[in-house]
Design a protein around this motif. Structure first.
Motif, short mmCIF file in Angstrom:
data_model
loop_
_atom_site.label_atom_id
_atom_site.label_comp_id
_atom_site.label_asym_id
_atom_site.label_seq_id
_atom_site.Cartn_x
_atom_site.Cartn_y
_atom_site.Cartn_z
N ARG A 144 0.76 -1.25 -0.18
CA ARG A 144 -0.01 0.07 0.01
C ARG A 144 0.96 1.43 -0.17
N ALA A 145 1.83 1.30 0.81
CA ALA A 145 2.71 2.56 0.88
C ALA A 145 3.33 2.75 -0.31
N LEU A 146 4.03 1.64 -0.92
CA LEU A 146 4.67 1.74 -2.12
C LEU A 146 3.58 2.36 -3.41
N LEU A 147 2.52 1.67 -3.59
CA LEU A 147 1.51 2.12 -4.37
C LEU A 147 1.04 3.33 -4.32
N LEU A 148 0.87 3.79 -3.07
CA LEU A 148 0.70 5.29 -2.80
C LEU A 148 1.72 6.24 -3.23
N ARG A 149 2.85 5.82 -3.26
CA ARG A 149 4.02 6.62 -3.48
C ARG A 149 4.20 6.30 -5.14
N ALA A 150 4.10 5.44 -5.66
CA ALA A 150 4.40 5.36 -7.28
C ALA A 150 3.29 5.77 -7.97
N SER A 151 1.91 5.19 -7.55
CA SER A 151 0.60 5.61 -8.35
C SER A 151 0.25 6.74 -8.07
N GLY A 152 0.11 7.04 -6.69
CA GLY A 152 -0.57 8.37 -6.39
C GLY A 152 0.39 9.48 -6.25
N ALA A 184 1.65 8.73 5.30
CA ALA A 184 1.69 8.65 6.72
C ALA A 184 0.15 9.05 7.26
N GLN A 185 -0.53 9.98 6.72
CA GLN A 185 -1.78 10.39 6.98
C GLN A 185 -2.92 9.29 6.69
N ILE A 186 -2.47 9.00 5.42
CA ILE A 186 -3.43 7.98 4.66
C ILE A 186 -3.52 6.64 5.60
N MET A 187 -2.21 6.19 5.70
CA MET A 187 -2.44 5.02 6.65
C MET A 187 -2.28 5.15 8.13
N GLY A 188 -2.30 6.21 8.52
CA GLY A 188 -2.27 6.36 10.11
C GLY A 188 -1.03 5.91 10.65
N LEU A 189 0.13 6.21 10.20
CA LEU A 189 1.45 5.91 10.61
C LEU A 189 2.22 7.35 10.62
N SER A 190 3.45 7.02 11.44
CA SER A 190 4.40 8.15 11.42
C SER A 190 5.14 8.42 10.05
N THR A 191 5.55 9.70 9.77
CA THR A 191 6.48 9.49 8.28
C THR A 191 7.73 8.64 8.51
N GLN A 215 10.38 3.63 6.48
CA GLN A 215 10.92 2.45 6.55
C GLN A 215 10.13 0.99 5.90
N LEU A 216 8.71 1.36 5.56
CA LEU A 216 7.91 0.48 5.01
C LEU A 216 8.42 0.50 3.51
N LEU A 217 8.74 1.96 3.03
CA LEU A 217 9.00 2.01 1.70
C LEU A 217 10.31 1.23 1.18
N ARG A 246 11.77 -1.21 3.11
CA ARG A 246 11.51 -2.44 3.06
C ARG A 246 10.98 -3.13 1.78
N ALA A 247 9.91 -2.35 1.52
CA ALA A 247 9.03 -2.75 0.13
C ALA A 247 9.86 -2.67 -1.13
N ARG A 248 10.80 -1.50 -1.09
CA ARG A 248 11.65 -1.61 -2.41
C ARG A 248 12.63 -2.72 -2.41
N ALA A 249 12.99 -2.94 -1.29
CA ALA A 249 14.26 -3.92 -1.24
C ALA A 249 13.65 -5.44 -1.43
N ARG A 250 12.73 -5.47 -1.05
CA ARG A 250 11.92 -7.10 -0.91
C ARG A 250 11.49 -7.05 -2.61
N LEU A 251 11.00 -6.06 -3.13
CA LEU A 251 10.43 -6.11 -4.52
C LEU A 251 11.86 -6.55 -5.38
N ARG A 252 12.96 -5.65 -4.96
CA ARG A 252 14.06 -5.89 -5.88
C ARG A 252 14.52 -7.46 -5.87
N ASP A 253 14.42 -7.87 -4.46
CA ASP A 253 14.90 -9.24 -3.99
C ASP A 253 14.04 -10.10 -5.12
N GLN A 254 12.78 -10.23 -4.96
CA GLN A 254 11.66 -10.88 -5.66
C GLN A 254 11.92 -11.05 -7.03
#
Length: 189
Positions: free
Chosen positions: A143-151, A159-166, A171-173, A175-183
């Motif tokens: 969700r974080a990666l798609l909000l960054r890339a698509s939106g 952070a506001q959309i997901m109810g998290l701190s910046t 950190q989500l972004l 981890r998501a990018r690293a995991r996506l690269r690895d996959q």
């Protein structure tokens, strides 16, 4: 932030106020600005990307209906709209899961084996691999990666959309990018 940087958000807030008064042109302007990003985000979040256009219509219908509830002190217009989109995608995926569990979707939708001629085969394959890899990411990372890339949203807006701190979003972004690269390396070395 300079006044020039704040101008677009002020414009979107003014459009929301006009929309709350029933101004259809305000809705049209908001759809022109945010519709393409919401469509890309929805297509990537949904189990059935072909339903993205339906979700976008539902999102902007909700924006129209709830415009008077928008509070600029609580969130940017983009944040508010993308939160509605994220909720609609989650609800639609949940309903699809229930339908699948009950056997109402026993027959899969027909797949068009003839991709559009204007796309290069290698690019379509890469896109397919990327989408598959995206769906294997944990939900919050995806969700974080798609909000960054698509939106094209900022870390603060995500952070506001997901109810998290910046910091948590950053950190989500990461981890998501690293995991996506690895996959993608595992699938297509």
């Amino acid at each position: 932030m300079t006044q020039a940087d704040n101008r677009p958000e002020t414009e979107w807030v003014a459009l929301m106020a006009a929309l709350a008064q029933g101004d259809r042109q305000a809705l049209q302007r908001l759809m022109q600005r945010f519709g393409p990003g919401v469509t890309r985000f929805s297509a990537a979040m949904l189990r059935r990307p072909e339903e993205a256009e339906d979700v976008v219509q539902e999102v902007f219908l909700r924006v129209w209906q709830k415009a008077s509830r928008y509070d600029p002190a609580r969130a940017a217009v983009s944040t508010w709209i993308y939160r509605i989109a994220a909720n609609h995608c989650t609800d639609r995926n949940r309903r699809l899961g229930v339908r699948h569990f009950l056997g109402l979707d026993a027959a899969p939708d027909p797949v068009d084996d003839h991709p559009p001629a204007e796309y290069d085969l290698a690019m379509r394959q890469r896109l397919g691999l990327t989408r598959a890899a995206l769906h294997h990411l944990p939900d919050r990372q995806r969700r974080a990666l798609l909000l960054r890339a698509s939106g094209e949203l900022s870390t603060r807006e995500i952070a506001q959309i997901m109810g998290l701190s910046t910091g948590a979003v950053e950190q989500l972004l990461i981890r998501a990018r690293a995991r996506l690269r690895d996959q993608l390396k595992e699938i297509d070395p």
